[in-house]
Write an enzyme that holds these catalytic residues in place. Structure first.
Site, PDB file in Angstrom:
ATOM      1  N   HIS A  20      78.134  32.424 -26.473  1.00 54.75           N
ATOM      2  CA  HIS A  20      76.620  32.510 -26.380  1.00 54.75           C
ATOM      3  C   HIS A  20      75.791  31.694 -27.722  1.00 54.75           C
ATOM      4  CE1 HIS A  20      73.066  35.447 -25.059  1.00 54.75           C
ATOM      5  NE2 HIS A  20      72.528  34.716 -26.096  1.00 54.75           N
ATOM      6  N   HIS A  24      72.597  29.228 -28.460  1.00 61.39           N
ATOM      7  CA  HIS A  24      71.539  28.506 -28.053  1.00 61.39           C
ATOM      8  C   HIS A  24      71.267  26.960 -28.718  1.00 61.39           C
ATOM      9  CE1 HIS A  24      69.495  31.549 -25.474  1.00 61.39           C
ATOM     10  NE2 HIS A  24      70.298  32.574 -26.183  1.00 61.39           N
ATOM     11  N   ASP A  73      68.582  25.198 -28.868  1.00 65.05           N
ATOM     12  CA  ASP A  73      67.563  25.061 -29.443  1.00 65.05           C
ATOM     13  C   ASP A  73      67.349  26.208 -30.757  1.00 65.05           C
ATOM     14  OD1 ASP A  73      67.525  26.791 -27.440  1.00 65.05           O
ATOM     15  OD2 ASP A  73      65.241  26.882 -27.285  1.00 65.05           O
ATOM     16  N   GLY A  83      64.695  34.781 -22.389  1.00 61.52           N
ATOM     17  CA  GLY A  83      63.420  34.914 -22.701  1.00 61.52           C
ATOM     18  C   GLY A  83      63.035  36.569 -22.917  1.00 61.52           C
ATOM     19  N   HIS A 128      70.883  37.550 -19.932  1.00 64.89           N
ATOM     20  CA  HIS A 128      70.454  38.087 -20.951  1.00 64.89           C
ATOM     21  C   HIS A 128      70.122  39.489 -20.876  1.00 64.89           C
ATOM     22  CE1 HIS A 128      70.422  34.389 -23.462  1.00 64.89           C
ATOM     23  NE2 HIS A 128      70.050  35.070 -24.666  1.00 64.89           N
ATOM     24  N   GLU A 181      69.542  43.961 -24.225  1.00 60.01           N
ATOM     25  CA  GLU A 181      68.961  43.483 -25.777  1.00 60.01           C
ATOM     26  C   GLU A 181      67.642  44.414 -26.239  1.00 60.01           C
ATOM     27  OE1 GLU A 181      67.946  39.446 -26.270  1.00 60.01           O
ATOM     28  OE2 GLU A 181      68.134  39.550 -28.487  1.00 60.01           O
ATOM     29  N   ASP A 239      74.532  33.554 -31.449  1.00 58.75           N
ATOM     30  CA  ASP A 239      73.002  33.359 -30.667  1.00 58.75           C
ATOM     31  C   ASP A 239      72.427  32.276 -31.275  1.00 58.75           C
ATOM     32  OD1 ASP A 239      71.217  34.385 -28.723  1.00 58.75           O
ATOM     33  OD2 ASP A 239      70.464  36.181 -29.992  1.00 58.75           O
TER      34      ASP A 239
HETATM   35 ZN   LIG Z   1      70.534  34.412 -26.556  1.00 57.89          ZN
END
Ligand SMILES: [Zn+2]
Length: 359
Positions: free
Chosen positions: A15, A17, A19, A174, A201, A204, A293
């Site tokens: 996991h 990202h 970006d 998102g 996801h 969370e 993350d």
């Molecule tokens: Zn994430």
């Protein structure tokens, strides 16, 4: 465990990202190249601090705002290739031997790239980064659909189309609040019809009901974060615990939780490293994996996450091997490739580490 041993330990991240992990200096150079004026500073060190401060606000929505800047400079083939290559290089330099890096192709179309062009550019960059790292890392991409848009089916179709060319699966990300995963059921059904892997996801910002929907309605094989599974676990004064039916199901079916401790502290999903549920979940037999993350936005690396776990729970090589093997066992790779990584890279790596440190 010493820092040098932590760095040397073989790691796997499921996991991460794309970006959320750019080098600050790269953001500044790319912003100049493309004429993006929105950066808060042009000093790399100050920019790194700015990202982390913005993400430390304790709100998932505010945390997600930081991505406007990174996505703004990832709008050309060259930029995407560079960011992806550097991502693979940075992970390899941190001792990561297997990574699944995710991104939302629809967020890279502001300057006219088609979805296939976005995927091809990232894949080319990842291959270049693997090559520059001397084959020490294997990287696969996960394509992310955004919860608040209507393009998840299109991205699921894109995932299926590219799956034998560097794309290992699909994800939904998102803002979780008000955007339950079942809104994207058509995407998940498409993936399942095509025997394609996906993670979601969940758990969370929203509690166990979001995990229930992701697993039982949508069919997620893994859960991004998933820490709120603790809502369905009752811990007693004597340290024993009673699991509800959902928690039992997730544990008993070995559904991996992609746990990201530092990110959880920033978004308010956990209060401190010491009280983070990662240790409870591990002790109860959940398939727990440790993840970054967003390396830039959370100011972290896999080694940093390991270090925090050493400080909070006193973990040594045996536990980190457990996390790493768990991650590779839950990777969206064919079984023989997973076995090869575990038998030829991870187990020998930890055996060498234990021999060195006498643990
Ligand atoms: Zn994430």
């Amino acid at each position: 465990m010493h820092l040098s041993d932590i760095l040397r330990a073989p790691k796997a991240v499921l996991h991460d990202h794309l970006d959320g992990g750019l080098r600050p200096g790269t953001i500044i150079e790319l912003a100049r190249d493309c004429g993006y004026q929105g950066l808060p500073t042009e000093d790399p060190a100050a920019l790194a601090v700015w990202f982390r401060d913005a993400a430390d606000s304790g709100s998932l929505e505010r945390y997600l705002e930081t991505f406007a800047h990174t996505c703004a400079v990832m709008q050309t083939r060259e930029a995407l290739e560079r960011v992806a290559a550097e991502c693979a290089e940075d992970l390899a330099a941190d001792g990561v031997v297997y990574a699944e890096v995710r991104y939302a192709p629809e967020q890279h179309q502001e300057r006219g790239l088609g979805l296939d062009e976005v995927v091809d550019a990232v894949n080319a960059g990842l291959r270049e980064g693997e090559r520059r790292s001397g084959g020490r890392i294997t990287v696969r991409a996960l394509l992310t659909g955004m919860r608040h848009t209507e393009r998840s089916l299109e991205i699921a179709e894109l995932t299926v189309a590219h799956r034998d060319r560097g794309v290992a699966g699909f994800d939904i990300a998102g803002g979780e609040v008000g955007n339950p995963p079942a809104r994207h059921l058509a995407a998940f059904q498409h993936l399942r019809r095509h025997n394609c892997h996906f993670t979601i996801h969940a758990g969370e910002a929203v509690g166990a009901e979001s995990i229930h929907e992701a697993v039982q309605v949508c069919g997620a094989e893994r859960i991004g974060h998933g820490v709120r599974i603790t809502d369905d676990i009752q811990v007693h004064d004597d340290g024993t615990a009673t699991l509800g039916r959902l928690a039992s199901y997730v544990r008993d079916n070995r559904i991996a939780l992609e746990v990201c401790p530092t990110s959880n502290l920033q978004t308010g999903a956990a209060k401190s490293y010491d009280t983070h549920p990662v240790d409870l979940l591990r002790r109860l037999g959940f398939r727990v994996t440790l993840n970054t993350d967003n390396r830039l936005v959370s100011g972290t690396t896999m080694s940093e996450e390991f270090r925090h776990m050493v400080d909070a729970f006193g973990y040594g090589p045996a536990v980190f091997q457990e996390f790493t093997v768990a991650a590779v066992e839950s990777a969206f790779l064919p079984l023989p490739e997973r076995q090869r990584l575990i038998d030829e890279v991870i187990r020998p790596g930890y055996a060498a580490l234990r021999a060195r440190s006498g643990q």
